[in-house]
Design an enzyme around this catalytic site. Structure first.
Site, PDB file in Angstrom:
ATOM      1  CG  ASN A   1     -19.262   5.725 -36.828  1.00 40.12           C
ATOM      2  OD1 ASN A   1     -19.027   6.898 -36.560  1.00 40.12           O
ATOM      3  ND2 ASN A   1     -20.236   5.038 -36.266  1.00 40.12           N
ATOM      4  CB  VAL A   2     -16.356  10.528 -38.267  1.00 36.56           C
ATOM      5  CG1 VAL A   2     -16.366  10.770 -39.763  1.00 36.56           C
ATOM      6  CG2 VAL A   2     -17.668  10.950 -37.612  1.00 36.56           C
TER       7      VAL A   2
ATOM      8  CE1 TYR B   1     -25.733  20.132 -35.844  1.00 39.45           C
ATOM      9  CE2 TYR B   1     -26.377  22.435 -35.604  1.00 39.45           C
ATOM     10  CZ  TYR B   1     -25.915  21.393 -36.391  1.00 39.45           C
ATOM     11  OH  TYR B   1     -25.610  21.619 -37.721  1.00 39.45           O
ATOM     12  CB  ALA B   2     -25.532  25.150 -29.640  1.00 41.78           C
ATOM     13  CB  ALA B   3     -22.345  22.029 -26.689  1.00 40.44           C
ATOM     14  CB  SER B   4     -21.353  19.322 -31.222  1.00 42.54           C
ATOM     15  OG  SER B   4     -22.242  19.753 -32.239  1.00 42.54           O
ATOM     16  CE  LYS B   5     -22.337  20.953 -36.642  1.00 41.70           C
ATOM     17  NZ  LYS B   5     -21.501  20.293 -37.659  1.00 41.70           N
TER      18      LYS B   5
ATOM     19  CB  SER C   1     -23.828  24.917 -37.331  1.00 39.07           C
ATOM     20  OG  SER C   1     -25.143  25.463 -37.349  1.00 39.07           O
TER      21      SER C   1
ATOM     22  CB  ILE D   1     -27.718  24.549 -46.123  1.00 33.77           C
ATOM     23  CG1 ILE D   1     -26.673  25.544 -45.561  1.00 33.77           C
ATOM     24  CG2 ILE D   1     -27.365  24.093 -47.530  1.00 33.77           C
ATOM     25  CD1 ILE D   1     -26.474  26.825 -46.342  1.00 33.77           C
TER      26      ILE D   1
HETATM   27  N1  LIG Z   1     -28.252  21.677 -43.534  1.00 36.43           N
HETATM   28  C1  LIG Z   1     -28.004  22.758 -42.810  1.00 36.43           C
HETATM   29  O1  LIG Z   1     -28.771  23.708 -42.803  1.00 36.43           O
HETATM   30  C2  LIG Z   1     -26.748  22.864 -42.007  1.00 36.43           C
HETATM   31  C3  LIG Z   1     -26.495  24.071 -41.365  1.00 36.43           C
HETATM   32  C4  LIG Z   1     -25.345  24.213 -40.624  1.00 36.43           C
HETATM   33  C5  LIG Z   1     -24.463  23.168 -40.529  1.00 36.43           C
HETATM   34  N2  LIG Z   1     -24.736  21.994 -41.160  1.00 36.43           N
HETATM   35  C6  LIG Z   1     -23.747  20.922 -41.010  1.00 36.43           C
HETATM   36  O2  LIG Z   1     -23.347  20.474 -42.291  1.00 36.43           O
HETATM   37  C7  LIG Z   1     -23.001  19.089 -42.212  1.00 36.43           C
HETATM   38  C8  LIG Z   1     -23.786  18.318 -43.262  1.00 36.43           C
HETATM   39  O3  LIG Z   1     -25.162  18.514 -43.010  1.00 36.43           O
HETATM   40  P1  LIG Z   1     -26.312  18.050 -44.011  1.00 36.43           P
HETATM   41  O4  LIG Z   1     -27.403  19.038 -43.887  1.00 36.43           O
HETATM   42  O5  LIG Z   1     -25.757  17.745 -45.343  1.00 36.43           O
HETATM   43  O6  LIG Z   1     -26.778  16.718 -43.253  1.00 36.43           O
HETATM   44  P2  LIG Z   1     -27.257  15.297 -43.815  1.00 36.43           P
HETATM   45  O7  LIG Z   1     -27.924  14.630 -42.660  1.00 36.43           O
HETATM   46  O8  LIG Z   1     -28.002  15.465 -45.086  1.00 36.43           O
HETATM   47  O9  LIG Z   1     -25.877  14.562 -44.138  1.00 36.43           O
HETATM   48  C9  LIG Z   1     -24.986  14.174 -43.120  1.00 36.43           C
HETATM   49  C10 LIG Z   1     -24.201  12.979 -43.603  1.00 36.43           C
HETATM   50  O10 LIG Z   1     -23.310  12.597 -42.546  1.00 36.43           O
HETATM   51  C11 LIG Z   1     -23.323  11.188 -42.443  1.00 36.43           C
HETATM   52  N3  LIG Z   1     -22.933  10.778 -41.090  1.00 36.43           N
HETATM   53  C12 LIG Z   1     -23.651  10.949 -39.955  1.00 36.43           C
HETATM   54  N4  LIG Z   1     -22.993  10.405 -38.922  1.00 36.43           N
HETATM   55  C13 LIG Z   1     -21.834   9.894 -39.406  1.00 36.43           C
HETATM   56  C14 LIG Z   1     -20.745   9.200 -38.818  1.00 36.43           C
HETATM   57  N5  LIG Z   1     -20.732   8.907 -37.524  1.00 36.43           N
HETATM   58  N6  LIG Z   1     -19.721   8.815 -39.601  1.00 36.43           N
HETATM   59  C15 LIG Z   1     -19.738   9.079 -40.943  1.00 36.43           C
HETATM   60  N7  LIG Z   1     -20.756   9.734 -41.548  1.00 36.43           N
HETATM   61  C16 LIG Z   1     -21.789  10.129 -40.791  1.00 36.43           C
HETATM   62  C17 LIG Z   1     -24.747  10.794 -42.767  1.00 36.43           C
HETATM   63  O11 LIG Z   1     -24.828   9.425 -43.139  1.00 36.43           O
HETATM   64  C18 LIG Z   1     -25.084  11.754 -43.893  1.00 36.43           C
HETATM   65  O12 LIG Z   1     -24.751  11.216 -45.161  1.00 36.43           O
HETATM   66  C19 LIG Z   1     -23.293  18.665 -40.786  1.00 36.43           C
HETATM   67  O13 LIG Z   1     -22.106  18.723 -40.019  1.00 36.43           O
HETATM   68  C20 LIG Z   1     -24.265  19.705 -40.297  1.00 36.43           C
HETATM   69  O14 LIG Z   1     -24.240  19.853 -38.899  1.00 36.43           O
HETATM   70  C21 LIG Z   1     -25.848  21.812 -41.889  1.00 36.43           C
END
Ligand SMILES: NC(=O)c1ccc[n+]([C@@H]2O[C@H](COP(=O)([O-])OP(=O)(O)OC[C@H]3O[C@@H](n4cnc5c(N)ncnc54)[C@H](O)[C@@H]3O)[C@@H](O)[C@H]2O)c1
Length: 249
Positions: free
Chosen positions: A64-65, A156-160, A143, A189
């Site tokens: 867990n990160v 989410y916006a604040a985190s990013k 993001s 995506i």
């Molecule tokens: N999909 C999109 O459109 C999009 C757009 C902008 C940004 N993002 C960012 O890209 C990244 C990946 O997104 P995604 O769409 O592949 O999401 P997803 O939910 O498909 O995958 C996220 C992965 O992170 C893992 N995870 C979650 N919490 C965790 C933790 N505490 N420790 C370790 N692993 C953890 C999950 O188990 C999962 O495998 C994220 O940071 C997301 O915010 C995604």
């Protein structure tokens, strides 16, 4: 000049599925050693098995990160067994959407903790090793929401947005040690994260996107490869959008 990532050790958080898994696969396909770190234990093993069956070098870590001690132990193990970490991709992220009026403190805390604090923890832990190597590339997955905000996603916006500011600060601190820090701002995506968006919302975004469609995780992976590689040695502190032109700043 060709992109050269062969035998590079690349750690990707949140890589059991979605963008992270696509990033891990792309690096593995060009001969890098990929370290898949994710909360979801069975999916970590499945991802590693799928890659190793194709003949690639992939290693899995369930973690867990937000758990600093666990991340420290994982990175120490990678260093003990493989000697160095060339790139870290801070990709693990979650959403817990709600309008501000209704947003619960737990929803705020959970998103800030995983997305922003998790990025801080992993970056600080890897910096220790990259500093000794006097080389490294850290790529933070932000993001477009961190650039333009979104109703229902204040947490989410604040985190990013925080990740983008964090990226610039780390780039300034780490530059003298030859460690580059950049952020990627994906747009919409196609992954499990966005699959839950109602069709009309997805259609609405497609109209606003100059390239007229949602993106593929592999399109984010390609920029990760560029930013981790010998092709981007003079690029640091930047946030680059992979969003089909949705944001233009
Ligand atoms: N999909 C999109 O459109 C999009 C757009 C902008 C940004 N993002 C960012 O890209 C990244 C990946 O997104 P995604 O769409 O592949 O999401 P997803 O939910 O498909 O995958 C996220 C992965 O992170 C893992 N995870 C979650 N919490 C965790 C933790 N505490 N420790 C370790 N692993 C953890 C999950 O188990 C999962 O495998 C994220 O940071 C997301 O915010 C995604």
């Amino acid at each position: 000049m060709q992109i050269d990532l062969k035998d590079q050790n690349i750690v990707i958080t949140g890589a059991a599925r979605g963008i992270g898994l696509s990033v891990a696969t792309a690096f593995a396909e060009v001969g890098a050693n990929v370290f898949i770190l994710d909360l979801m234990e069975p999916q970590v093993s499945q991802a590693v098995t799928a890659l190793t069956e194709r003949g690639y070098a992939a290693y899995g870590y369930a973690g867990n990160v937000t758990d600093a001690a666990a991340i420290e132990a994982i990175f120490a193990d990678i260093i003990a067994q493989h000697g160095r970490i060339d790139a870290l991709i801070n990709n693990a992220g979650i959403t817990k959407d709600n309008l501000m009026l209704r947003m619960k403190e737990e929803e705020w805390d959970a998103v800030i903790n995983v997305n922003l604090k998790g990025t801080y923890i992993c970056t600080q832990k890897v910096f220790k090793y990259m500093m000794k190597q006097r080389a490294g590339s850290i790529i933070n997955i932000a993001s477009v929401i961190g650039l333009m905000g979104n109703a229902g996603q204040a947490n989410y916006a604040a985190s990013k947005g925080g990740i983008i500011a964090f990226t610039k600060s780390c780039a300034k601190e780490f530059g003298a040690r030859n460690i580059r820090v950049n952020a990627i701002a994906p747009g919409f995506i196609v992954t499990e994260m966005t699959a839950t968006l109602p069709q009309e919302v997805q259609d609405g975004y497609a109209i606003a996107i100059p390239l007229g469609k949602m993106g593929d995780p592999a399109e984010v992976a390609k920029l990760c490869m560029f930013l981790a590689s010998n092709m981007s040695t003079y690029i640091t502190g930047q946030t680059i959008a992979v969003d089909g032109g949705l944001t233009m700043y």
